[in-house]
Every structure is written in C-alpha cells, then in structure tokens.
Scaffold this active site. Structure first.
Site, mmCIF file in Angstrom:
data_model
loop_
_atom_site.group_PDB
_atom_site.id
_atom_site.type_symbol
_atom_site.label_atom_id
_atom_site.label_comp_id
_atom_site.label_asym_id
_atom_site.label_seq_id
_atom_site.Cartn_x
_atom_site.Cartn_y
_atom_site.Cartn_z
ATOM 1 N N CYS A 70 -2.847 -3.325 15.544
ATOM 2 C CA CYS A 70 -3.348 -4.658 15.198
ATOM 3 C C CYS A 70 -2.593 -5.746 15.970
ATOM 4 C CB CYS A 70 -3.211 -4.881 13.690
ATOM 5 S SG CYS A 70 -3.906 -6.461 13.171
ATOM 6 N N CYS A 74 1.846 -9.963 10.930
ATOM 7 C CA CYS A 74 2.209 -9.946 9.502
ATOM 8 C C CYS A 74 3.522 -9.169 9.328
ATOM 9 C CB CYS A 74 1.094 -9.310 8.678
ATOM 10 S SG CYS A 74 -0.534 -10.007 9.063
ATOM 11 N N CYS A 77 3.809 -5.581 7.789
ATOM 12 C CA CYS A 77 2.772 -4.571 8.040
ATOM 13 C C CYS A 77 3.122 -3.536 9.100
ATOM 14 C CB CYS A 77 1.461 -5.255 8.414
ATOM 15 S SG CYS A 77 0.121 -4.057 8.560
ATOM 16 N N CYS A 114 -12.460 1.709 -1.187
ATOM 17 C CA CYS A 114 -12.118 0.549 -0.363
ATOM 18 C C CYS A 114 -11.767 0.981 1.062
ATOM 19 C CB CYS A 114 -10.957 -0.204 -0.993
ATOM 20 S SG CYS A 114 -10.484 -1.655 -0.024
ATOM 21 N N CYS A 145 -15.914 -1.521 -1.317
ATOM 22 C CA CYS A 145 -15.028 -2.638 -0.982
ATOM 23 C C CYS A 145 -14.594 -2.437 0.464
ATOM 24 C CB CYS A 145 -13.815 -2.629 -1.919
ATOM 25 S SG CYS A 145 -12.642 -3.963 -1.569
ATOM 26 N N CYS A 205 -12.056 -9.816 -3.865
ATOM 27 C CA CYS A 205 -10.834 -9.098 -4.226
ATOM 28 C C CYS A 205 -9.723 -9.790 -3.443
ATOM 29 C CB CYS A 205 -10.958 -7.628 -3.836
ATOM 30 S SG CYS A 205 -9.424 -6.689 -4.055
ATOM 31 N N ARG A 277 -4.898 -5.538 -10.356
ATOM 32 C CA ARG A 277 -4.558 -4.191 -9.854
ATOM 33 C C ARG A 277 -3.078 -4.081 -9.539
ATOM 34 N NH1 ARG A 277 -8.017 -3.498 -5.574
ATOM 35 N NH2 ARG A 277 -9.573 -3.095 -7.146
HETATM 36 N N1 SAM Z 1 -6.221 -6.238 8.569
HETATM 37 C C1 SAM Z 1 -6.852 -6.748 7.416
HETATM 38 C C2 SAM Z 1 -6.141 -7.958 6.864
HETATM 39 O O1 SAM Z 1 -4.935 -8.078 7.049
HETATM 40 O O2 SAM Z 1 -6.805 -8.779 6.219
HETATM 41 C C3 SAM Z 1 -7.035 -5.729 6.317
HETATM 42 C C4 SAM Z 1 -5.960 -4.701 6.030
HETATM 43 S S1 SAM Z 1 -4.382 -5.331 5.495
HETATM 44 C C5 SAM Z 1 -3.370 -3.895 5.645
HETATM 45 C C6 SAM Z 1 -4.639 -5.586 3.756
HETATM 46 C C7 SAM Z 1 -3.491 -6.069 2.928
HETATM 47 O O3 SAM Z 1 -2.562 -5.009 2.700
HETATM 48 C C8 SAM Z 1 -2.616 -7.181 3.457
HETATM 49 O O4 SAM Z 1 -3.185 -8.451 3.325
HETATM 50 C C9 SAM Z 1 -1.399 -7.061 2.562
HETATM 51 O O5 SAM Z 1 -1.553 -7.854 1.413
HETATM 52 C C10 SAM Z 1 -1.376 -5.571 2.199
HETATM 53 N N2 SAM Z 1 -0.220 -4.891 2.804
HETATM 54 C C11 SAM Z 1 -0.081 -4.510 4.082
HETATM 55 N N3 SAM Z 1 1.118 -3.947 4.316
HETATM 56 C C12 SAM Z 1 1.773 -3.957 3.132
HETATM 57 C C13 SAM Z 1 3.065 -3.530 2.727
HETATM 58 N N4 SAM Z 1 3.944 -2.996 3.581
HETATM 59 N N5 SAM Z 1 3.402 -3.682 1.419
HETATM 60 C C14 SAM Z 1 2.536 -4.242 0.547
HETATM 61 N N6 SAM Z 1 1.306 -4.665 0.878
HETATM 62 C C15 SAM Z 1 0.920 -4.535 2.160
HETATM 63 C C1 DTB Z 2 -4.242 -4.511 -1.023
HETATM 64 O O1 DTB Z 2 -4.035 -5.585 -1.635
HETATM 65 N N1 DTB Z 2 -3.337 -3.542 -0.884
HETATM 66 C C2 DTB Z 2 -3.877 -2.443 -0.116
HETATM 67 C C3 DTB Z 2 -5.357 -2.885 0.107
HETATM 68 N N2 DTB Z 2 -5.386 -4.197 -0.453
HETATM 69 C C4 DTB Z 2 -5.959 -2.790 1.421
HETATM 70 C C5 DTB Z 2 -3.111 -2.109 1.089
HETATM 71 C C6 DTB Z 2 -1.662 -1.744 0.821
HETATM 72 C C7 DTB Z 2 -1.036 -1.311 2.103
HETATM 73 C C8 DTB Z 2 0.362 -0.795 1.941
HETATM 74 C C9 DTB Z 2 0.961 -0.403 3.240
HETATM 75 C C10 DTB Z 2 0.254 0.727 3.933
HETATM 76 O O2 DTB Z 2 -0.018 1.775 3.307
HETATM 77 O O3 DTB Z 2 0.023 0.618 5.154
HETATM 78 FE FE1 SF4 Z 3 -3.131 -6.538 11.034
HETATM 79 FE FE2 SF4 Z 3 -1.593 -5.543 9.143
HETATM 80 FE FE3 SF4 Z 3 -1.856 -8.169 9.369
HETATM 81 FE FE4 SF4 Z 3 -3.954 -6.696 8.526
HETATM 82 S S1 SF4 Z 3 -1.999 -6.974 7.472
HETATM 83 S S2 SF4 Z 3 -3.978 -8.339 10.038
HETATM 84 S S3 SF4 Z 3 -3.595 -4.824 9.682
HETATM 85 S S4 SF4 Z 3 -0.933 -6.784 10.871
#
Ligand code: SAM
Ligand code: DTB
Ligand code: SF4
Length: 347
Positions: A70, A74, A77, A114, A145, A205, A277
């Site tokens: 990506c 973030c 992430c 989802c 979702c 959501c 959730r």
């Molecule tokens: N890329 C898209 C976005 O960011 O909108 C969708 C997938 S993204 C992984 C969805 C959500 O997962 C993020 O907004 C964040 O709230 C959650 N998330 C990602 N990494 C995480 C982590 N290490 N711990 C907790 N929540 C996480």
């Molecule tokens: C949300 O609020 N939490 C989920 C889902 N929406 C997509 C993602 C959590 C991701 C945790 C880190 C990972 O497994 O990469």
């Molecule tokens: Fe990309 Fe992760 Fe940010 Fe979603 S949360 S936009 S997958 S870097």
C-alpha cells in the site's frame, strides 16, 4: 419527531431514547471516561440491554483480498509498502478463492463477511472485480462488508448496486492526533468517503484504534466524532493497536486493558443502536478482558484465525469462550431488542 438534546453526563441512570439525536461534546464523552469503572459498566449494560439481546454476539469474518504494497503511510499498518514488516505484496485474490473463504466462514457460523484491500483507493477495474465478489458472497446468504480505502460517490453507488451491505472506513483517531499517525491523506478525506457511502445507501462501519499513544481526551475525541456522525455508524469497530515490528508505532507504550474496556463502554453509551465490535487486539487480551468488553456492551467480534495479516484467536477458542460466558452467536436475521431500532436502521 426527532428531537435534539445535549447530553448531561451527570445523569448516570438515563438511557437515551432511539430517535433522540444527541450531540456529544468531547468534554461530555470525557466525563463518561472519568466515571468510576463499575458505574460506567453499569450504565453501558443498561444501554446495551435496552437495545440488544444481552447475550447475542455477531460473528464477522475478515478476508484480505489484496494484501500489502500500500502506498499510504498509516503508522500502525503492516501493509504499508514503505515499512519493512515482512508482509509481501500480493495481487487481488481470484473470485473462486474469495467465495471458498466466504463459504467456509458461513459454515463456521459467521453472518458477516468483510473483504479488505490494502489500497489508498480502488481503481475502476478493481471496483468491477470487487463487485463480482460482493454479489457472489451475498448470494451465499452472508451480509457483505468491504474496506477498500477512499471511495468516490460513483464507486459507492457501484458497490451498492452489487449488493454491498456495509462499508468499513475508520476515522482511526481524534482529529487532533490524526497527523501523528497518517500524513498521506487527511481527516476530511475520510469524512468525505463516509458521506459517499451514506448517500449510496450502504450501511456504515466506522471506528478506530486505541493504544497508539493518544491521550484519554483524544480517545473521547474519537468517540465524539463517531457519535456525532449523522446518523452514527451501524457498526463501530474498536481496535486495540496490534504492534507490528517495522511499523512506526511498534514500541508504543501499551494501553491499560481496562482503558480499552472503558472505550467500549463509552462507545456503547454514546451509540446505543450500533453494533460495537471488539476488534483487533483480542488475541493479546485473554479471556477476562474480553469478558469485560462484552459486559461493557461489545456485541460483535472478528471471528476466524486471522485478521488481515495478523493473528486472531482460533475460532474453536472463541466458540468455547462464548459458551463459557453464556453468550450466543447472532443468527442470520437476528432481531434487535427494541421496537425503534428499525427506525435507526441498525441491524
Ligand atoms: N486500506 C483500507 C483503508 O485503510 O481504509 C482498508 C484496510 S485497513 C487495514 C482497515 C483498518 O484496519 C484501518 O483503518 C485500521 O483502523 C485497521 N488496522 C490496520 N492495521 C492495524 C493494526 N496494526 N492494529 C489495529 N488496527 C489496524
Ligand atoms: C477494522 O476496524 N479492523 C480490521 C477491519 N476493520 C478491516 C482490520 C484489523 C487489522 C489488524 C492488522 C492486520 O491484521 O493486518
Ligand atoms: Fe494502506 Fe494500511 Fe493505511 Fe489501509 S491502513 S491505507 S492498507 S497503509
């Protein structure tokens, strides 16, 4: 008739009525956080039982349909290409794999599926492929979702046309803390996407992450933002930061689990009709903290051995935990507890 009122935090015993549109000042939300723990949980239980069957938990299964690579930054992430986390970039999964995973999720008792993609925003041809996935998953009898990043108005309408029930797009944190975590898109971009999703008639959501080094006031700021969305989201995922080596937030001082429980309770009180959730971070919590989260009004979990790239409790362990606590999985079409929930358009 819809009435507007401002919340009085001293009213420990008051239970908001369904069509009362409340505006939550950050200070009022912060005062909830400050309540004695037992008073906070008591109040959250009252709200929960007034709006949902007390023993019901929704099971939602996640699948990463497009992993890693990506372009965003973030700080939490593992899928951001710029961090060295060991997550390999993959292509969009083929439809057959998605359908097989959805079928297995349904067989295991999930009612919502989802699909998550590591995109800043989908391109036109991505949306067409995801549309095919959504309609195939929906035809299995699952709620659908997707979480694909920012969406335009038109993309939201396309997803709605293919049968998408919910779109997940998190605000992640309070506006004041947001810049500490993400710089490649702004808070308003997220609010804009949520507006496009709402206008397309897709249920929202939307939640956030706690334990990223934010203050309690900033946690209250996140909850106030969510609760003041008009209407507030039907689903509110509260994630505890999963600390992944290689991400900037790895090594953040960990949050007291009881503060996470408080966050769940405050979400429940301020968004009485929402499915709250208990999301990422469950594996690290253990059973006792999860039990407190259910007591605080959480009534949904991510169910399945994996979140997107990190681990989640084994499904068999989750079933055993629910049984131990006398909780039951929501079944398809499970009803809400109060007559006015339908008016609020919650599940
Ligand atoms: N890329 C898209 C976005 O960011 O909108 C969708 C997938 S993204 C992984 C969805 C959500 O997962 C993020 O907004 C964040 O709230 C959650 N998330 C990602 N990494 C995480 C982590 N290490 N711990 C907790 N929540 C996480
Ligand atoms: C949300 O609020 N939490 C989920 C889902 N929406 C997509 C993602 C959590 C991701 C945790 C880190 C990972 O497994 O990469
Ligand atoms: Fe990309 Fe992760 Fe940010 Fe979603 S949360 S936009 S997958 S870097």
């Amino acid at each position: 008739m819809t009435t507007v009122s401002t919340h009085s935090p001293s009213a420990l015993h008051s239970v908001p009525t369904a069509m009362t549109l409340q505006t939550w000042a950050v200070d009022a939300v912060a005062e909830l956080f400050e309540l004695p723990f037992n008073d906070l949980l008591y109040r959250a239980q009252q709200v929960h039982r007034a709006h949902f069957p007390a023993a019901e938990v929704e099971l939602a299964t996640l699948l990463s349909i497009k992993t890693g690579g990506c372009p965003e930054d973030c700080g939490y992430c593992p899928q951001a290409a710029r961090y060295h986390t060991g997550v390999e970039a993959e292509k969009l999964l083929p439809l057959s794999e998605v359908v097989a995973a959805a079928r297995a999720a349904k067989q295991n008792g999930a009612t919502r599926f989802c699909m998550g993609a590591a995109w800043r925003e989908p391109r036109g041809r991505d949306i067409e492929k995801v549309q095919a996935m959504v309609s195939a998953v929906k035809s299995l009898g699952l709620e659908t979702c997707a979480t694909l990043g920012m969406l335009s108005d038109e993309q939201a309408l396309q997803l709605k046309a293919s049968g998408l029930d919910y779109y997940n797009h998190n605000l992640d944190t309070a506006p004041e803390f947001y810049g500490n975590v993400i710089t490649t898109r702004v808070y308003q971009d997220r609010l804009d996407t949520l507006g496009h999703v709402r206008r397309a008639g897709i249920k929202v959501c939307c939640g956030g992450i706690v334990g990223m080094g934010e203050s309690r006031l900033q946690r209250a700021g996140l909850i106030a933002q969510l609760a003041n969305l008009d209407p507030y989201p039907e689903s509110v995922p509260i994630n505890h930061l999963v600390q992944v080596p290689g991400t900037p937030l790895h090594g953040t001082e960990s949050l007291d689990p009881l503060e996470f429980v408080r966050t769940i309770a405050v979400a429940r009180i301020t968004m009485p009709h929402a499915r709250v959730r208990l999301s990422a971070g469950r594996r690290e919590f253990g059973e006792a903290v999860q039990a407190l989260c259910f007591l605080a009004g959480a009534n949904s979990i991510f169910y399945g051995d994996k979140l997107l790239t990190t681990g989640n409790p084994e499904a068999v362990a989750d079933r055993a935990l629910l049984a131990k606590l006398g909780l039951r999985a929501r079944v398809e079409g499970g009803a809400a507890n109060c007559s006015d929930c339908a008016a609020q358009s919650a599940d």
